[in-house]
Design an enzyme around this catalytic site. Structure first.
Site, PDB file in Angstrom:
ATOM      1  N   ASP A 196       0.748  -1.000   0.039  1.00 43.12           N
ATOM      2  CA  ASP A 196       0.040  -0.220  -0.015  1.00 43.12           C
ATOM      3  C   ASP A 196       0.917   1.170  -0.023  1.00 43.12           C
ATOM      4  OD1 ASP A 196      -2.121   1.703   0.349  1.00 43.12           O
ATOM      5  OD2 ASP A 196      -2.824   0.975   2.244  1.00 43.12           O
ATOM      6  N   GLY A 255      -5.415   3.544  -7.811  1.00 44.82           N
ATOM      7  CA  GLY A 255      -5.495   3.852  -9.090  1.00 44.82           C
ATOM      8  C   GLY A 255      -4.609   5.070  -9.735  1.00 44.82           C
ATOM      9  N   ASP A 315     -10.470   3.987  -0.681  1.00 46.88           N
ATOM     10  CA  ASP A 315     -11.156   3.006  -0.102  1.00 46.88           C
ATOM     11  C   ASP A 315     -12.638   3.063  -0.254  1.00 46.88           C
ATOM     12  OD1 ASP A 315      -8.515   2.844   0.677  1.00 46.88           O
ATOM     13  OD2 ASP A 315      -8.874   3.221   2.778  1.00 46.88           O
TER      14      ASP A 315
HETATM   15  C1  GLA Z   1      -5.410   2.278   3.149  1.00 45.64           C
HETATM   16  C2  GLA Z   1      -5.720   1.218   2.309  1.00 45.64           C
HETATM   17  C3  GLA Z   1      -7.017   0.503   3.067  1.00 45.64           C
HETATM   18  C4  GLA Z   1      -6.425  -0.214   4.244  1.00 45.64           C
HETATM   19  C5  GLA Z   1      -5.827   1.128   5.000  1.00 45.64           C
HETATM   20  C6  GLA Z   1      -4.967   0.566   6.158  1.00 45.64           C
HETATM   21  O1  GLA Z   1      -6.299   3.310   3.439  1.00 45.64           O
HETATM   22  O2  GLA Z   1      -6.451   1.727   1.005  1.00 45.64           O
HETATM   23  O3  GLA Z   1      -7.305  -0.687   2.231  1.00 45.64           O
HETATM   24  O4  GLA Z   1      -5.412  -0.916   3.892  1.00 45.64           O
HETATM   25  O5  GLA Z   1      -4.818   1.522   4.063  1.00 45.64           O
HETATM   26  O6  GLA Z   1      -4.406   1.602   6.802  1.00 45.64           O
END
Ligand code: GLA
Length: 402
Positions: A159, A206, A227
């Site tokens: 991430d 994305g 998210d």
């Molecule tokens: C980001 C990701 C989420 C999750 C959080 C965790 O927002 O997009 O899916 O993994 O981090 O902190």
């Protein structure tokens, strides 16, 4: 002085084993990890974030694994138990990442999950800090990949999080993009070097049309959006926003519109049915995001519907396209390996509506055989047009064949 023939013997003696070693490395890396076989169909499993967020620990993960088996989800094809953010502790003096007190022994947890016939996933970031502020992999990529492999990890969600600050200091958008691609490539290579197959799940919301370069950095899937949340509005903004992305997905590399919210309680059954149908049409990873240890029967039934899962997991791996959108009515279709088509007829309006389709708009010429998936009902052979009543925020999901 060495004679010419002696020199050739020496060169051969040194070079041959080196070349053999390089060839073995190449073959191992091609075969071992992040090949299409790591995700020949979209990954199915569960992830801790949507329901538990930071309230996740070893005992809860074990309970989810138990429930994945006892609920029948494992039998329906779900396999990954993925721990999201907040498992990370401090690094030791050698820089090796340790778990925090919520996860006393990650290897033992992996053994437990494997013992249930399931696989374990974990989470990190190319940045120094994860989105929740825990230790990231920045500067420790090889070390972390080795640690994951030693623990027995099968899936990594990577991430972007705080790496955006590093990109921000790059000086230009081109330089920032290069840094991001470099960071994902670095972890891809580090995972390959371990020799342990791990699904590599990219998460950078994305940005920079990741679907165009995700496969080249070894991505088995890439998030296409920010998210999701447990709301019809957010879920449908994401889901229906996937139009145009089908050509970038296929076996081994999938568009990921984020994890499921089915069963988390803030959408009604019609809305969750829309969520599940749309994700199956989109060939999306099916990562349940609810508490598997406290599911209502209708949640289990929805998550384990074999015919919906068969659409998602269809071996052709061809994601749906939007056939048409007319105001609050949307029609999506995807071709399936047996020559049939999955068709979703969506009503985005809050009241029931009559929606009319013609099977010709999906490429069928004559009469067709139609099955209503959620009703588990064969509708028999039909002429070219079909008019149906679709509940507010609901869907009719059909499987149509010649
Ligand atoms: C980001 C990701 C989420 C999750 C959080 C965790 O927002 O997009 O899916 O993994 O981090 O902190």
């Amino acid at each position: 002085m060495l004679k010419r023939s002696d020199l050739r013997t020496v060169i051969l003696a040194v070079a041959a084993p080196l070349m053999a070693f390089a060839l073995t490395l190449l073959i191992t890396s091609i075969c071992a990890a992040q090949t299409p076989s790591a995700a020949a169909t979209p990954p199915m499993g569960w992830n801790s974030w949507n329901h538990f967020a930071e309230k996740i620990d070893d005992a809860t993960v074990r309970a989810q694994a138990d429930s994945m088996v006892s609920s029948g989800m494992r039998a329906a094809g779900y396999v990954y138990i993925n721990i999201d953010d907040t498992w990370e502790g401090e690094r030791d003096a050698q820089g090796v990442i340790r778990t925090n007190s919520k996860f006393p022994d990650m290897k033992a947890l992996a053994d437990y999950v494997h013992g249930k016939g399931l696989k374990l996933g974990i989470y990190s970031t190319p940045g120094p800090k994860t989105c929740a502020g825990f230790a990231g992999s920045y500067g420790h990529e090889e070390q972390d990949a080795q640690t994951y492999a030693a623990w027995g990890i099968d899936y990594l969600k990577y991430d972007l999080c705080s790496f955006d600050k590093i990109m921000g200091a790059a000086g230009s958008p081109e330089a920032a993009h290069k840094l991001m691609v470099g960071a994902y490539t670095k972890m891809h290579k580090a995972l390959l070097t371990t020799g342990r197959p791990m699904v590599f799940s990219l998460c950078q919301y994305g940005a920079d049309a990741v679907w165009r370069w995700g496969p080249s950095v070894g991505g088995n899937s890439w998030r296409t959006t920010g998210d999701i949340s447990d709301s019809y509005e957010r879920m449908t903004n994401i889901g229906f926003g996937q139009a145009g992305l089908s050509k970038f997905a296929g076996p081994g590399h999938w568009n990921d519109p984020d994890m499921l919210e089915v069963g988390n309680g803030k959408m009604n059954l019609e809305e969750y049915r829309t969520h599940m149908s749309l994700w199956a049409l989109l060939a999306a990873p099916l990562l349940a995001g609810n508490d598997l240890s406290a599911m209502k029967p209708e949640t289990i039934a929805m998550l384990t519907n074999r015919e919906v899962i068969a659409i998602d997991q269809d071996p052709l791996g061809k994601q749906a396209d939007r056939v048409r959108a007319e105001g609050s009515q949307e029609i999506w279709a995807r071709p399936l390996a047996d020559g049939s088509k999955a068709v979703g007829i969506f009503n985005r309006f809050d009241w029931p509506q009559t929606i009319e389709i013609s099977f010709q708009e999906f490429g069928f010429k004559g009469g067709v055989k139609v099955r209503d998936i959620w009703a588990s009902k064969d509708l028999g052979t039909m002429p070219s047009d079909y008019k149906m009543r679709v509940p507010g925020h609901g869907v009719v999901l059909l499987r149509v064949s010649e």
